[in-house]
Write a protein that holds these residues in place. Structure first.
Motif, PDB file in Angstrom:
ATOM      1  N   CYS A  68       0.855  -1.181   0.000  1.00  0.00           N
ATOM      2  CA  CYS A  68       0.000   0.000   0.000  1.00  0.00           C
ATOM      3  C   CYS A  68       0.902   1.246   0.000  1.00  0.00           C
ATOM      4  O   CYS A  68       2.001   1.200   0.552  1.00  0.00           O
ATOM      5  N   GLY A 116      -1.824   1.134   6.263  1.00  0.00           N
ATOM      6  CA  GLY A 116      -3.279   1.092   6.274  1.00  0.00           C
ATOM      7  C   GLY A 116      -3.789  -0.266   6.711  1.00  0.00           C
ATOM      8  O   GLY A 116      -3.024  -1.189   6.975  1.00  0.00           O
ATOM      9  N   TRP A 146      -5.951  -3.659   5.765  1.00  0.00           N
ATOM     10  CA  TRP A 146      -6.212  -4.447   4.559  1.00  0.00           C
ATOM     11  C   TRP A 146      -7.582  -5.106   4.623  1.00  0.00           C
ATOM     12  O   TRP A 146      -7.982  -5.629   5.656  1.00  0.00           O
ATOM     13  N   GLU A 169     -12.211  -7.336   6.990  1.00  0.00           N
ATOM     14  CA  GLU A 169     -10.827  -7.015   7.337  1.00  0.00           C
ATOM     15  C   GLU A 169      -9.999  -8.296   7.341  1.00  0.00           C
ATOM     16  O   GLU A 169     -10.357  -9.289   7.947  1.00  0.00           O
ATOM     17  N   TYR A 183      -8.260  -4.219  -0.915  1.00  0.00           N
ATOM     18  CA  TYR A 183      -7.920  -2.800  -0.831  1.00  0.00           C
ATOM     19  C   TYR A 183      -7.332  -2.505   0.535  1.00  0.00           C
ATOM     20  O   TYR A 183      -7.547  -3.219   1.506  1.00  0.00           O
ATOM     21  N   CYS A 184      -6.538  -1.437   0.552  1.00  0.00           N
ATOM     22  CA  CYS A 184      -6.027  -0.952   1.831  1.00  0.00           C
ATOM     23  C   CYS A 184      -6.650   0.415   2.062  1.00  0.00           C
ATOM     24  O   CYS A 184      -6.826   1.196   1.135  1.00  0.00           O
ATOM     25  N   SER A 185      -7.003   0.659   3.279  1.00  0.00           N
ATOM     26  CA  SER A 185      -7.636   1.920   3.648  1.00  0.00           C
ATOM     27  C   SER A 185      -6.705   2.657   4.598  1.00  0.00           C
ATOM     28  O   SER A 185      -6.261   2.090   5.591  1.00  0.00           O
ATOM     29  N   TYR A 186      -6.394   3.901   4.239  1.00  0.00           N
ATOM     30  CA  TYR A 186      -5.517   4.708   5.096  1.00  0.00           C
ATOM     31  C   TYR A 186      -5.970   6.160   5.046  1.00  0.00           C
ATOM     32  O   TYR A 186      -6.769   6.548   4.204  1.00  0.00           O
ATOM     33  N   ASP A 217     -10.196   9.619   4.352  1.00  0.00           N
ATOM     34  CA  ASP A 217     -10.028   8.191   4.087  1.00  0.00           C
ATOM     35  C   ASP A 217      -9.741   7.958   2.594  1.00  0.00           C
ATOM     36  O   ASP A 217     -10.468   8.456   1.735  1.00  0.00           O
ATOM     37  N   LYS A 276      -8.867   4.793  -0.198  1.00  0.00           N
ATOM     38  CA  LYS A 276      -8.826   3.352  -0.449  1.00  0.00           C
ATOM     39  C   LYS A 276      -8.004   3.107  -1.708  1.00  0.00           C
ATOM     40  O   LYS A 276      -8.238   3.719  -2.742  1.00  0.00           O
ATOM     41  N   TYR A 277      -7.057   2.196  -1.574  1.00  0.00           N
ATOM     42  CA  TYR A 277      -6.191   1.826  -2.694  1.00  0.00           C
ATOM     43  C   TYR A 277      -6.526   0.380  -3.053  1.00  0.00           C
ATOM     44  O   TYR A 277      -6.334  -0.527  -2.249  1.00  0.00           O
ATOM     45  N   TYR A 278      -7.060   0.160  -4.286  1.00  0.00           N
ATOM     46  CA  TYR A 278      -7.589  -1.145  -4.673  1.00  0.00           C
ATOM     47  C   TYR A 278      -6.553  -1.984  -5.435  1.00  0.00           C
ATOM     48  O   TYR A 278      -5.730  -1.455  -6.188  1.00  0.00           O
TER      49      TYR A 278
END
Length: 174
Positions: A41, A45, A47, A52, A73-76, A83, A85-87
């Protein structure tokens, strides 16, 4: 330079640029190694895959099975506490004895091969070069004429030694 050499040089340059660019980007990504996969990521973040699956970290590593395929996705939070989200979409093939080759490794193999081939060519060229024999060598110059004068190419004919046949006489007209 022939067209094959130009193509090889262009391929080498493109592989080198791709390797450098991939090494300098600070984006997320997925890598496979043997039977495991690792997702990275851009920031630390949490995962997720529907629920989760990982705690707060920048990377997530797990063994790859048929059930691992899918969207992660990771959320940071960014600097503004927003917020993000990286998918990731994960799909691949793994095996216990696999080994991945990168472009830099292939480029090194090609360069070493070219240098080695050049060395072998130089050794063959030097070993097969004609050597002069130890004996006398023929002189490339013609022997000098007695009297020291150079040969005359168009010397007038001697009338006493000239043939008197009908076609041996040159008639000048006019």
């Amino acid at each position: 330079m022939n067209s094959m050499g130009v193509r090889a040089a262009l391929a080498f340059l493109l592989l080198f640029i791709a390797t450098v660019k991939a090494a300098t980007t600070n984006q997320g990504g997925v890598t496979f190694w043997k039977e495991d996969f690792t997702m990275t990521c851009p920031e630390k973040g949490t995962w997720f895959k529907k629920a989760e699956v990982g705690n707060l970290s920048q990377t997530y590593t797990s063994p790859y099975t048929g059930k691992s395929k899918g969207v992660y996705y990771c959320s940071y939070k960014d600097k503004d506490s927003k917020d993000i989200k990286y998918y990731f979409y994960l799909k691949g093939r793994v095996c216990a004895n696999c080994f991945e080759l990168d472009a830099a490794f292939i480029a090194v193999i090609i360069v070493v091969n070219m240098v080695g081939t050049t060395c072998v060519m130089l050794i063959i060229y030097r070993c097969t070069k004609k050597r002069r024999e130890a004996g006398l060598t023929p002189d490339p110059k013609a022997p000098a004429l007695p009297g020291g004068r150079p040969p005359v190419l168009y010397e007038p004919l001697n009338p006493h030694t000239r043939s008197q046949d009908p076609y041996s006489v040159v008639n000048r007209m006019g």
